[in-house]
Design a protein around this motif. Structure first.
Motif, PDB file in Angstrom:
ATOM      1  N   MET A  38       0.834  -1.207   0.000  1.00  8.22           N
ATOM      2  CA  MET A  38       0.000   0.000   0.000  1.00  8.22           C
ATOM      3  C   MET A  38       0.868   1.256   0.000  1.00  8.22           C
ATOM      4  O   MET A  38       0.549   2.236  -0.672  1.00  8.22           O
ATOM      5  CB  MET A  38      -0.932  -0.006   1.221  1.00  8.22           C
ATOM      6  CG  MET A  38      -2.021  -1.067   1.143  1.00  8.22           C
ATOM      7  SD  MET A  38      -2.938  -1.254   2.687  1.00  8.22           S
ATOM      8  CE  MET A  38      -3.757   0.335   2.792  1.00  8.22           C
ATOM      9  N   ARG A  39       1.973   1.227   0.738  1.00  6.98           N
ATOM     10  CA  ARG A  39       2.879   2.382   0.766  1.00  6.98           C
ATOM     11  C   ARG A  39       3.471   2.612  -0.621  1.00  6.98           C
ATOM     12  O   ARG A  39       3.543   3.753  -1.096  1.00  6.98           O
ATOM     13  CB  ARG A  39       4.002   2.171   1.789  1.00  6.98           C
ATOM     14  CG  ARG A  39       4.961   3.351   1.880  1.00  6.98           C
ATOM     15  CD  ARG A  39       5.959   3.170   3.009  1.00  6.98           C
ATOM     16  NE  ARG A  39       6.944   2.150   2.765  1.00  6.98           N
ATOM     17  CZ  ARG A  39       8.141   2.370   2.220  1.00  6.98           C
ATOM     18  NH1 ARG A  39       8.491   3.585   1.843  1.00  6.98           N
ATOM     19  NH2 ARG A  39       8.984   1.382   2.053  1.00  6.98           N
ATOM     20  N   LEU A  44      -3.935   4.928   0.934  1.00  5.11           N
ATOM     21  CA  LEU A  44      -4.298   5.253   2.310  1.00  5.11           C
ATOM     22  C   LEU A  44      -3.144   5.823   3.136  1.00  5.11           C
ATOM     23  O   LEU A  44      -3.162   5.764   4.360  1.00  5.11           O
ATOM     24  CB  LEU A  44      -4.889   4.025   3.027  1.00  5.11           C
ATOM     25  CG  LEU A  44      -6.144   3.423   2.401  1.00  5.11           C
ATOM     26  CD1 LEU A  44      -6.547   2.153   3.133  1.00  5.11           C
ATOM     27  CD2 LEU A  44      -7.290   4.421   2.401  1.00  5.11           C
ATOM     28  N   CYS A  45      -2.140   6.367   2.470  1.00  4.91           N
ATOM     29  CA  CYS A  45      -1.034   7.002   3.184  1.00  4.91           C
ATOM     30  C   CYS A  45      -1.535   8.309   3.793  1.00  4.91           C
ATOM     31  O   CYS A  45      -2.162   9.108   3.109  1.00  4.91           O
ATOM     32  CB  CYS A  45       0.146   7.272   2.248  1.00  4.91           C
ATOM     33  SG  CYS A  45       0.969   5.748   1.733  1.00  4.91           S
ATOM     34  N   ASP A  46      -1.267   8.489   5.057  1.00  6.81           N
ATOM     35  CA  ASP A  46      -1.739   9.690   5.748  1.00  6.81           C
ATOM     36  C   ASP A  46      -0.592  10.510   6.339  1.00  6.81           C
ATOM     37  O   ASP A  46      -0.811  11.472   7.046  1.00  6.81           O
ATOM     38  CB  ASP A  46      -2.736   9.316   6.845  1.00  6.81           C
ATOM     39  CG  ASP A  46      -2.155   8.375   7.884  1.00  6.81           C
ATOM     40  OD1 ASP A  46      -1.013   7.896   7.704  1.00  6.81           O
ATOM     41  OD2 ASP A  46      -2.841   8.105   8.878  1.00  6.81           O
ATOM     42  N   THR A  47       0.627  10.099   6.017  1.00 10.95           N
ATOM     43  CA  THR A  47       1.799  10.791   6.531  1.00 10.95           C
ATOM     44  C   THR A  47       2.862  10.839   5.444  1.00 10.95           C
ATOM     45  O   THR A  47       3.014   9.890   4.682  1.00 10.95           O
ATOM     46  CB  THR A  47       2.358  10.064   7.777  1.00 10.95           C
ATOM     47  OG1 THR A  47       1.359  10.060   8.792  1.00 10.95           O
ATOM     48  CG2 THR A  47       3.607  10.732   8.312  1.00 10.95           C
ATOM     49  N   TYR A  48       3.556  11.944   5.399  1.00 16.77           N
ATOM     50  CA  TYR A  48       4.697  12.072   4.489  1.00 16.77           C
ATOM     51  C   TYR A  48       5.914  12.466   5.305  1.00 16.77           C
ATOM     52  O   TYR A  48       5.859  13.415   6.086  1.00 16.77           O
ATOM     53  CB  TYR A  48       4.427  13.110   3.400  1.00 16.77           C
ATOM     54  CG  TYR A  48       3.409  12.629   2.409  1.00 16.77           C
ATOM     55  CD1 TYR A  48       3.806  11.938   1.265  1.00 16.77           C
ATOM     56  CD2 TYR A  48       2.044  12.816   2.630  1.00 16.77           C
ATOM     57  CE1 TYR A  48       2.860  11.456   0.361  1.00 16.77           C
ATOM     58  CE2 TYR A  48       1.102  12.340   1.731  1.00 16.77           C
ATOM     59  CZ  TYR A  48       1.515  11.667   0.600  1.00 16.77           C
ATOM     60  OH  TYR A  48       0.588  11.188  -0.271  1.00 16.77           O
ATOM     61  N   LEU A  49       7.011  11.724   5.116  1.00 13.96           N
ATOM     62  CA  LEU A  49       8.285  12.122   5.698  1.00 13.96           C
ATOM     63  C   LEU A  49       8.906  13.082   4.700  1.00 13.96           C
ATOM     64  O   LEU A  49       9.010  12.774   3.511  1.00 13.96           O
ATOM     65  CB  LEU A  49       9.205  10.923   5.888  1.00 13.96           C
ATOM     66  CG  LEU A  49       8.729   9.839   6.829  1.00 13.96           C
ATOM     67  CD1 LEU A  49       9.812   8.783   6.992  1.00 13.96           C
ATOM     68  CD2 LEU A  49       8.353  10.413   8.166  1.00 13.96           C
ATOM     69  N   CYS A  50       9.295  14.237   5.179  1.00 12.53           N
ATOM     70  CA  CYS A  50       9.865  15.263   4.313  1.00 12.53           C
ATOM     71  C   CYS A  50      11.321  15.457   4.682  1.00 12.53           C
ATOM     72  O   CYS A  50      11.655  15.688   5.842  1.00 12.53           O
ATOM     73  CB  CYS A  50       9.094  16.569   4.471  1.00 12.53           C
ATOM     74  SG  CYS A  50       7.353  16.405   4.068  1.00 12.53           S
ATOM     75  N   SER A  51      12.173  15.349   3.680  1.00 16.90           N
ATOM     76  CA  SER A  51      13.604  15.538   3.857  1.00 16.90           C
ATOM     77  C   SER A  51      14.071  16.419   2.710  1.00 16.90           C
ATOM     78  O   SER A  51      14.224  15.952   1.580  1.00 16.90           O
ATOM     79  CB  SER A  51      14.315  14.180   3.835  1.00 16.90           C
ATOM     80  OG  SER A  51      15.700  14.337   3.956  1.00 16.90           O
ATOM     81  N   GLY A  52      14.241  17.701   2.992  1.00 19.26           N
ATOM     82  CA  GLY A  52      14.550  18.645   1.934  1.00 19.26           C
ATOM     83  C   GLY A  52      13.371  18.725   0.983  1.00 19.26           C
ATOM     84  O   GLY A  52      12.235  18.909   1.394  1.00 19.26           O
ATOM     85  N   PRO A  57       5.888   8.777   1.222  1.00 17.69           N
ATOM     86  CA  PRO A  57       4.574   8.423   1.779  1.00 17.69           C
ATOM     87  C   PRO A  57       4.702   7.303   2.814  1.00 17.69           C
ATOM     88  O   PRO A  57       5.570   6.438   2.705  1.00 17.69           O
ATOM     89  CB  PRO A  57       3.789   7.952   0.555  1.00 17.69           C
ATOM     90  CG  PRO A  57       4.819   7.470  -0.400  1.00 17.69           C
ATOM     91  CD  PRO A  57       6.038   8.317  -0.162  1.00 17.69           C
ATOM     92  N   ALA A  58       3.808   7.342   3.805  1.00 19.18           N
ATOM     93  CA  ALA A  58       3.798   6.312   4.846  1.00 19.18           C
ATOM     94  C   ALA A  58       2.441   6.310   5.540  1.00 19.18           C
ATOM     95  O   ALA A  58       1.589   7.155   5.267  1.00 19.18           O
ATOM     96  CB  ALA A  58       4.922   6.567   5.844  1.00 19.18           C
ATOM     97  N   HIS A  59       2.277   5.368   6.431  1.00 16.21           N
ATOM     98  CA  HIS A  59       1.061   5.242   7.232  1.00 16.21           C
ATOM     99  C   HIS A  59       1.409   5.570   8.680  1.00 16.21           C
ATOM    100  O   HIS A  59       2.302   4.942   9.260  1.00 16.21           O
ATOM    101  CB  HIS A  59       0.498   3.819   7.136  1.00 16.21           C
ATOM    102  CG  HIS A  59       0.180   3.412   5.744  1.00 16.21           C
ATOM    103  ND1 HIS A  59       1.088   2.759   4.933  1.00 16.21           N
ATOM    104  CD2 HIS A  59      -0.942   3.585   5.001  1.00 16.21           C
ATOM    105  CE1 HIS A  59       0.532   2.537   3.758  1.00 16.21           C
ATOM    106  NE2 HIS A  59      -0.701   3.028   3.769  1.00 16.21           N
ATOM    107  N   SER A  60       0.705   6.512   9.256  1.00 14.14           N
ATOM    108  CA  SER A  60       1.034   6.952  10.611  1.00 14.14           C
ATOM    109  C   SER A  60       0.971   5.808  11.612  1.00 14.14           C
ATOM    110  O   SER A  60       1.814   5.726  12.511  1.00 14.14           O
ATOM    111  CB  SER A  60       0.128   8.104  11.050  1.00 14.14           C
ATOM    112  OG  SER A  60      -1.225   7.714  11.025  1.00 14.14           O
TER     113      SER A  60
END
Length: 138
Positions: A38-39, A44-52, A57-60
């Motif tokens: 799914m990732r 249904l990803c509800d979180t994003y890790l932001c690096s620069g 995308p990820a699931h909390s």
């Protein structure tokens, strides 16, 4: 069996009094394989890790369940914004290579970590930053 002290166990079931408790050892592995799929599809990803400028995308619930750092961050974000947003954005330092971030995400979803010697210092730094290093070593 008249007492709860008397029970029979096997790898798949436990008998206590009148109850049989079935336990599937592969159930959680299959579930996490589905979460990983799914990732990859951003389902249904509800979180994003932001690096620069990069977003991952990820699931909390997976992040919070597998990484104490993310559990605290997500709980704090939920308190701050309530339910007004459709997704969370979690910042991590921009100095991490994309392959290292993806490797750590794969570990959180699958429990497998690729130890590439070319990226080892950076990998250990990210694992330490996220406080996941103890999970890897135990």
């Amino acid at each position: 069996m008249s007492s709860k002290q008397n029970y029979f166990t096997s790898s798949t079931q436990m008998v206590v009094a009148n109850e049989i408790i079935f336990s599937s050892e592969i159930h959680s592995n299959r579930a996490f394989q589905v979460f990983q799929d799914m990732r990859a599809k951003e389902e249904l990803c509800d979180t994003y890790l932001c690096s620069g400028s990069q977003r991952f995308p990820a699931h909390s619930v997976v992040l919070a369940g597998t990484c104490p750092f993310f559990r605290v961050k997500l709980a704090t974000a939920q308190e701050e914004i309530g339910s007004t947003r459709r997704y969370n954005e979690l910042e991590i330092p921009a100095n991490f290579d994309k392959s290292v971030v993806l490797n750590v995400l794969d570990f959180l979803y699958e429990g497998k970590l690729v130890l590439n010697m070319d990226h080892m210092p950076e990998l250990l730094q990210l694992l330490s930053y996220l406080k996941v290093i103890n999970c890897v070593l135990t």
